[in-house]
Design a protein around this motif. Sequence first.
Motif, short mmCIF file in Angstrom:
data_model
loop_
_atom_site.label_atom_id
_atom_site.label_comp_id
_atom_site.label_asym_id
_atom_site.label_seq_id
_atom_site.Cartn_x
_atom_site.Cartn_y
_atom_site.Cartn_z
N SER A 73 0.85 -1.18 0.00
CA SER A 73 0.00 0.00 0.00
C SER A 73 0.89 1.23 0.00
N ASP A 74 1.06 1.82 -1.18
CA ASP A 74 2.01 2.92 -1.32
C ASP A 74 1.30 4.27 -1.32
N ALA A 75 0.00 4.28 -1.65
CA ALA A 75 -0.73 5.55 -1.73
C ALA A 75 -2.23 5.26 -1.68
N ASP A 76 -3.00 6.31 -1.36
CA ASP A 76 -4.46 6.18 -1.35
C ASP A 76 -5.07 6.79 -2.60
N VAL A 77 -4.33 7.72 -3.19
CA VAL A 77 -4.77 8.33 -4.46
C VAL A 77 -3.54 8.38 -5.36
N ILE A 78 -3.71 7.96 -6.61
CA ILE A 78 -2.57 8.04 -7.53
C ILE A 78 -3.00 8.77 -8.80
N VAL A 79 -2.01 9.41 -9.40
CA VAL A 79 -2.25 10.06 -10.69
C VAL A 79 -2.02 9.01 -11.78
N VAL A 80 -2.99 8.90 -12.68
CA VAL A 80 -2.93 7.85 -13.70
C VAL A 80 -2.96 8.48 -15.09
N ASP A 81 -1.99 8.11 -15.91
CA ASP A 81 -1.99 8.55 -17.31
C ASP A 81 -3.04 7.73 -18.06
N GLN A 82 -3.65 8.33 -19.08
CA GLN A 82 -4.70 7.62 -19.81
C GLN A 82 -4.19 6.30 -20.42
N MET A 83 -2.86 6.26 -20.73
CA MET A 83 -2.31 5.08 -21.37
C MET A 83 -2.17 3.92 -20.39
N TRP A 84 -2.23 4.22 -19.09
CA TRP A 84 -2.06 3.15 -18.09
C TRP A 84 -3.41 2.59 -17.62
N LEU A 85 -4.49 3.28 -17.95
CA LEU A 85 -5.78 2.96 -17.34
C LEU A 85 -6.21 1.50 -17.57
N GLY A 86 -6.19 1.06 -18.82
CA GLY A 86 -6.63 -0.30 -19.13
C GLY A 86 -5.82 -1.34 -18.39
N GLN A 87 -4.49 -1.14 -18.39
CA GLN A 87 -3.59 -2.06 -17.70
C GLN A 87 -3.91 -2.12 -16.21
N TYR A 88 -4.09 -0.95 -15.58
CA TYR A 88 -4.31 -0.90 -14.14
C TYR A 88 -5.66 -1.52 -13.76
N LEU A 89 -6.68 -1.26 -14.58
CA LEU A 89 -8.00 -1.83 -14.26
C LEU A 89 -8.03 -3.34 -14.53
N ASP A 90 -7.50 -3.75 -15.68
CA ASP A 90 -7.50 -5.18 -16.03
C ASP A 90 -6.72 -6.01 -15.01
N ASN A 91 -5.61 -5.43 -14.52
CA ASN A 91 -4.79 -6.16 -13.55
C ASN A 91 -5.33 -6.04 -12.12
N GLY A 92 -6.39 -5.28 -11.95
CA GLY A 92 -6.96 -5.12 -10.61
C GLY A 92 -6.11 -4.25 -9.71
N TRP A 93 -5.27 -3.40 -10.30
CA TRP A 93 -4.38 -2.57 -9.49
C TRP A 93 -5.10 -1.32 -8.97
N ILE A 94 -6.08 -0.84 -9.73
CA ILE A 94 -6.91 0.25 -9.20
C ILE A 94 -8.36 -0.23 -9.18
N ILE A 95 -9.16 0.42 -8.37
CA ILE A 95 -10.56 0.00 -8.29
C ILE A 95 -11.41 0.85 -9.24
N SER A 96 -12.51 0.28 -9.65
CA SER A 96 -13.47 1.05 -10.45
C SER A 96 -14.17 2.05 -9.53
N LEU A 97 -14.41 3.25 -10.07
CA LEU A 97 -15.10 4.27 -9.26
C LEU A 97 -16.62 4.21 -9.45
N ASN A 98 -17.09 3.25 -10.23
CA ASN A 98 -18.53 3.16 -10.53
C ASN A 98 -19.38 3.17 -9.27
N ASP A 99 -19.00 2.34 -8.30
CA ASP A 99 -19.82 2.22 -7.09
C ASP A 99 -19.82 3.52 -6.27
N PHE A 100 -18.63 4.12 -6.16
CA PHE A 100 -18.55 5.38 -5.41
C PHE A 100 -19.46 6.43 -6.04
#
Lengths: 309, 484
Positions: B94-121
Motif C-alpha cells: 500500500s504505497d498511496a491512497d490516491v494516484i495520478v494515472v496517465d490515460q495510457m495506463w488505465l486499461g492495464q491498471y483496471l485489467d490487472n486489478g491494481w486500481i478500483i473502479s469508481l462506478n460504485d462510489f
Amino acid sequence: MHTTTVRSPRAFRPARKSFIRRNLPYLLIAPSVVMLLALIAYPLLFALRSSFYFWNLQIGPEPLQFVGFENYVQAFNAFDFRAALTNTLILSILGTTLEFTFGLAIALILLKALPGMNVVRALLILPTTIAPIVVGFLFRYLYDPGGGLLSWVLQSLWLPVPAEGILGSPSTALAAILFVDIWQWTPFFAIVLYASLLAVPDEILEAARLDRASAWTILMRIKLPLIKRTAIIIVMLRFMQIFNTFDTVLVLTRGGPGTSTRTLGYSLYEQGLVNFNIGIVSAMTWITVLIVNVIVALYVFFAFRNEEW
Amino acid sequence: MTIDIGNMSRRDLLKSASVAALVAGAGSLAIPRRGAAQDANTVRVLSVEDPFFFSMKALVPEYEKETGIKVELESLSYDALQSRLVSAFVAKTSDADVIVVDQMWLGQYLDNGWIISLNDFIAKDSEFDLSDFIPEVLYSSNMWRGQIGTLPVAAYAQGVMYRKDVFDELAIEAPPTKTSEDWTWTKYVDTLKSMEGKSFGGKPLFPTVVCGSQPSPIVHMFTQVSASHGANWFKSFPADPWDFSPQLTSPAWVKSVEVYRQLYKLSPPEAINYVWFDAGTRFAKGDIGMFYWWTPYFYLIKNSGYMTGKKSDVMDKYATAALPKAEGVPQTVSLGGWSLGIPSSSERQEAGYAFIKWATSKTTQKKMALWPDLNYQFSDFARVSLYEDEEVKALYPYLDVQYAMMKQGNGKVTRPPVPGYTAIESVLGLTLNQLLTGSEEPKTGLERANSLFESILKGNLMIPYQKASYADTLDGAKALIAKR
C-alpha cells in the motif's frame, strides 16, 4: 603438537551453548551470506526463471505461460539489439581506454610537487560525486547549439558542429555521450592511480634514474608494472560500469537519433521500466551478464596469466 | 574457548544457515508495514510533477483545514511515477491512497486489478455530477470497458499557437479559431513556408518547431497529424471485435509522415532531439512563427523557460488557433492528461475518493485556475462549466479554442491505450525519428515498423486477440455517462 584446552564445567551442560560455540564463525558470517544470496543470487536466479516465461505486466500481473528460449530469440532479434550492443562495446572499450590514459597522465602530473596541487586534487574528485542524471542535464545545456558552451568552443575553434546540434546528429551523438563519461570518470582513474603511484618505492625510481633510464622507460618498466594490479581492477570495474550506462543516455538523447546512442543499459531500462516486459528484460539481463562475464574473464585471464596471486 | 570448525558437518552448516535466515525473516516481520502504520486521518497522494500539480499543491492546506485530514502529497517524474506504481502493485504494498494515472495506463491498471473502479462510489454519491465533465475527455482518459476507473484532474487537447506580431509584419493571414474546411494541413504547411528564410526583430525566424525525440515526444506530436488524416493503428479498435493487426502501411500514415517531415524541415534542425518542453520553451524564446502542441502550452509559453514564473518575450504577442484538418476527413484531436484513481491496495479508499472528488470539483479546479503564481498556470479543465466561467475566461482568453478542440477529441484513436502500448510506441517513435533525418521513403520505414508491430503484438498475445472485446465507442461512453 598437542594443545590442551581448559574448559569450564558449565561448558558441557547445555547442548545449545555447545552448538553455538561450534558454529560461531558460521553464525557470524551467516548474515553476510544471507544478504549476498538475497541481493545477488536470488535476483539472478529469479531473472533466469522469468526469462523462460511470457510475463508482461502490461498484459497481466502474473507470468502467463512457459515459452522456452523465445524471450532470448526475441531479445536477439529486437530492432535495436545489434545497434545497442555495438554502441555499448564502443562506449565501454573506448571509454575505459581513454579514461585510463588521461587518468594516468593526470596522476603523473599530480606527482610533481607543483604549486596548487592540493587544490587540484580536491577539485578533481568533484565530477565523480555528481549524479549521472545531473551531469546529463548539465551537458544538455553545454551541447545546446543555440549558445551552449561546448558548441560555442567548437565553433570558435573552426571545428564543424552539425546543424542538428552535437546531440542531434548520428555522427556525433555517441561521441558526445562518451565525452560526458570521460569528463566524469577520468578523475576517478587519476585519483586511484595517483594513490597507487605514491606507493612505488622511491629507491627503485632513484636507482633507475642513476642508470639513466628515461622517464618513458621508468613509466613503462617500473611504475606501470608496480601498479598493474590496481590498474587492472579499476579498468575492469569501469568497463562493467560503462557497459551498463543508461542514465546519461536517457537524459541526453533517449537512444537517438535513430539507434545511434542506444545502449544495452538503455534497452534494459526501456524493456523493464517502460514496457514492463519482465520475460524479455530477464532474458536481456542474462545475455548482458554472460557477455560482460566472458569479456571480463578473458581480460582477467590475459592480464594475470603471468601473475601469482 | 574452542571453536571446532574442522568438524562442522554439512547438516550443521544448513542448521546455522536456517537459523540465520529465520533471524533475518523475523527481523523483516518486525518492520511495520507502511500502510498499517498510517494515520487514520491521513491520505497519501502520489502525483506526477506536471503543471497542474503546483496549483493543486497550493490548495492542499485549504483542504486539510476544511476536512481535518492531512494530505501527504508526493510528486515524481513521469517515468519514476510509473515505475514506483507498478513496483508497489506487483509487491502488493500500500504505497498511496490516491494516484495520478496517465490515460495510457488505465486499461492495464483496471485489467490487472491494481486500481478500483469508481462506478460504485459515483453511484452512491448523490452530490456527484458526472454530466459536467466533457464526455470526450471521460471517454478518452477515464473509461475502460464501461467502467470509470479515474476522474480527470488535468485534461489536455492540442491546438495551434502563433505569433501575432510576426503574422502582422509579414502580412500573413491569421489562422482561424474554429475548425474549418479551409484550414487544412496543406494550408498550415503553406503558411509556414511563407515564413521560411525570413527574419524578425533582426533575428532569423524559424517557421515552426516540432518534437523529434523518441519515443513518446515525437509520437505525441506526430499522432495529431496522423489522427487528422484518419490513420488507424489497428484493423479494429476501439470498436469491436478487437483486431490488433497493424495498419501502418495505409496511405493516411504515409501522407502523415510526409507532412511531419515537411514540418521538421521548417523547424530548427536541433529539434530532432527535442522533448515535450523543448518545443514549448523554444517558441517562448521568440524565434518561432507558429506551432501546435498540447494545450497546457497555451499558458506555459507565457514563461521564459519551463515553469519558471519569469515572463517570456512572447507573453503578450501570441494567440491560439484551431488545429488544421485533412481535406475531406472529419477532424480528430488528440486528447491526453492526468486523472486520479484509487489503488486496490489502499486501506483508505473512502478518504481517497473524498480527495479525488475535491481535486476534480468545479470549485477546486477554479481555485487552481485563479492561483496567481507562475503567471497563472492552470486551465486544463475537464468540466464544461469552467469553459463558460467569465472570471476564468478573463484570465485564459483562449478557452473557447481549447474547448472546441476538446469536443473533437478522441484519445482512443490517436494513441490507443491498449495493453503493451509502450512497446509499439518505441518502434513508431524510433521509425519516425529515423525518417526525419534519413532519406528513406516513408512507405519503406512504415512497412518495417508495421512488421515489428506485428511481431510485438503476436509476442504479447494480442494477435489473434484472445480475450473478450468491448465496443468502446464514444457514443457508447456518452450513453453510459447519461445513464449515471
